[in-house]
Design an enzyme around this catalytic site. Structure first.
Site, PDB file in Angstrom:
ATOM      1  N   THR A  58      -4.237   7.536 -18.117  1.00  0.00           N
ATOM      2  CA  THR A  58      -3.168   8.409 -17.713  1.00  0.00           C
ATOM      3  C   THR A  58      -1.858   7.834 -18.591  1.00  0.00           C
ATOM      4  OG1 THR A  58      -4.346   9.416 -16.076  1.00  0.00           O
ATOM      5  CG2 THR A  58      -2.078   9.406 -15.992  1.00  0.00           C
ATOM      6  N   THR A  88       0.223   7.158 -11.486  1.00  0.00           N
ATOM      7  CA  THR A  88      -0.909   7.247 -11.828  1.00  0.00           C
ATOM      8  C   THR A  88      -1.881   6.520 -10.650  1.00  0.00           C
ATOM      9  OG1 THR A  88      -2.356   6.334 -13.629  1.00  0.00           O
ATOM     10  CG2 THR A  88      -0.579   4.938 -12.895  1.00  0.00           C
ATOM     11  N   GLY A 106      -5.627  10.510  -7.603  1.00  0.00           N
ATOM     12  CA  GLY A 106      -4.866  11.743  -7.442  1.00  0.00           C
ATOM     13  C   GLY A 106      -4.894  12.239  -6.128  1.00  0.00           C
TER      14      GLY A 106
HETATM   15  N1  ASP Z   1      -3.812  10.521 -11.102  1.00  0.00           N
HETATM   16  C1  ASP Z   1      -4.974  11.170 -12.136  1.00  0.00           C
HETATM   17  C2  ASP Z   1      -5.540  11.828 -11.625  1.00  0.00           C
HETATM   18  O1  ASP Z   1      -6.103  11.753 -10.149  1.00  0.00           O
HETATM   19  C3  ASP Z   1      -5.644  10.117 -12.851  1.00  0.00           C
HETATM   20  C4  ASP Z   1      -4.881   8.493 -13.240  1.00  0.00           C
HETATM   21  O2  ASP Z   1      -3.883   8.346 -13.097  1.00  0.00           O
HETATM   22  O3  ASP Z   1      -5.827   7.852 -14.096  1.00  0.00           O
HETATM   23  O4  ASP Z   1      -5.922  12.887 -11.870  1.00  0.00           O
END
Ligand code: ASP
Length: 299
Positions: free
Chosen positions: A170, A220, A223
């Site tokens: 991400t 990140t 989520g």
């Molecule tokens: N935060 C992102 C999600 O949950 C995933 C990530 O940051 O790797 O979609």
């Protein structure tokens, strides 16, 4: 003092030198704009676009695939005047962050989702492409086999410890320009094997992205808890009082106490930057006073 910091996701293994090189290219693209007197908004957009265009990141080309094998990408952007825009579940935009910015600049809305967001991408003339890569398709097949072998097919049963399974990829960026304006941006394909229709923190203002007059943050990680606790806003809310480093540290403390796997980057009006994570690692790079630092150099 102008500055820019980027991240390439929180994760559980060493993302290595190739990953670092793209992060450095991304932060340089943003810094070039700031150095030429450009805006924080242009800087974070161009940094994120570099990472979206690189197939090894989980954003734009190379995005994670959902349980049906398709991309549903989330992205958001916010500036220190509280302008913001986001898209959720876009399936083919080459650069979801550009769509998020256009939601902010060209509509009366904050968040467009699903078919309407895809339609907006087309209407704005933004380039579209098949975002699925061979690497992602192979991982999808592997995960699907694992899921089928399991007893129950429920929401991400293979992700019992999401923090341990998180892969890097991400992306996000936060910048402060010469005028003291701040911008924050986040873009992702979301969690691999997520249920179709699932929207993550990267599309939710206050969760994955936030900015105010004092600072900006991009988050990140896992989520769902990031959304429950609105981690980006939690950090941004105290930057004005305690500075970006302490603001991030206070949110990390909350995250550790609650077992949330995540990482965040931030910047404040005076150009100071900060980063931190509760996962094993998070990749980051920043340029301040023209000097580059990255996660492989150490702090
Ligand atoms: N935060 C992102 C999600 O949950 C995933 C990530 O940051 O790797 O979609």
């Amino acid at each position: 003092v102008a500055s820019i910091i980027v991240h390439g996701g929180a994760g559980a293994y060493d993302p290595g030198e190739a990953h670092r090189a793209v992060l450095a290219a991304a932060v340089h693209a943003g810094w070039k704009i700031l150095d030429a007197g450009g805006t924080a908004l242009d800087a974070v957009e161009s940094a994120v676009v570099v990472m979206e265009d690189d197939p090894t990141f989980n954003a734009g080309l190379g995005s994670s695939l959902n349980l049906s094998g398709f991309v549903e990408a989330d992205a958001s952007v916010m500036t220190s005047d509280l302008s913001c825009g986001a898209v959720a579940g876009v399936t083919a935009a080459a650069n979801p962050i550009r769509a998020a910015r256009l939601v902010m600049e060209r509509t009366d809305h904050v968040l467009l989702a699903g078919a309407g967001a895809d339609e907006f991408v087309r209407r704005m003339g933004l380039p579209s492409r098949d975002l699925r890569t061979e690497r992602r398709l192979a991982l999808y097949e592997k995960n699907l086999a694992k899921l089928r072998a399991g007893e129950e097919i429920r929401f991400m049963p293979h992700l019992r410890g999401v923090a341990e399974e998180l892969g890097f990829g991400t992306v996000g960026a936060v910048a402060v320009d010469g005028e003291g304006h701040i911008a924050a941006a986040t873009s992702t394909g979301g969690l691999m094997m997520k249920l179709p229709g699932r929207v993550g923190d990267a599309a939710v203002i206050g969760a994955g992205t936030y900015a105010n007059a004092f600072g900006g943050v991009s988050v990140t990680g896992h989520g769902e808890p990031i959304m429950r606790h609105l981690l980006a806003k939690a950090a941004a809310d105290v930057i004005g009082d305690v500075g970006v480093r302490e603001a991030i540290e206070s949110v990390l403390e909350l995250g550790r106490a609650r077992g949330i796997g995540f990482g965040m980057i931030g910047a404040e009006e005076n150009g100071a930057v900060g980063y931190g994570y509760t996962t094993q690692g998070m990749s980051w790079a920043y340029v301040r006073d023209g000097e580059l630092r990255t996660f492989l150099d150490g702090a």
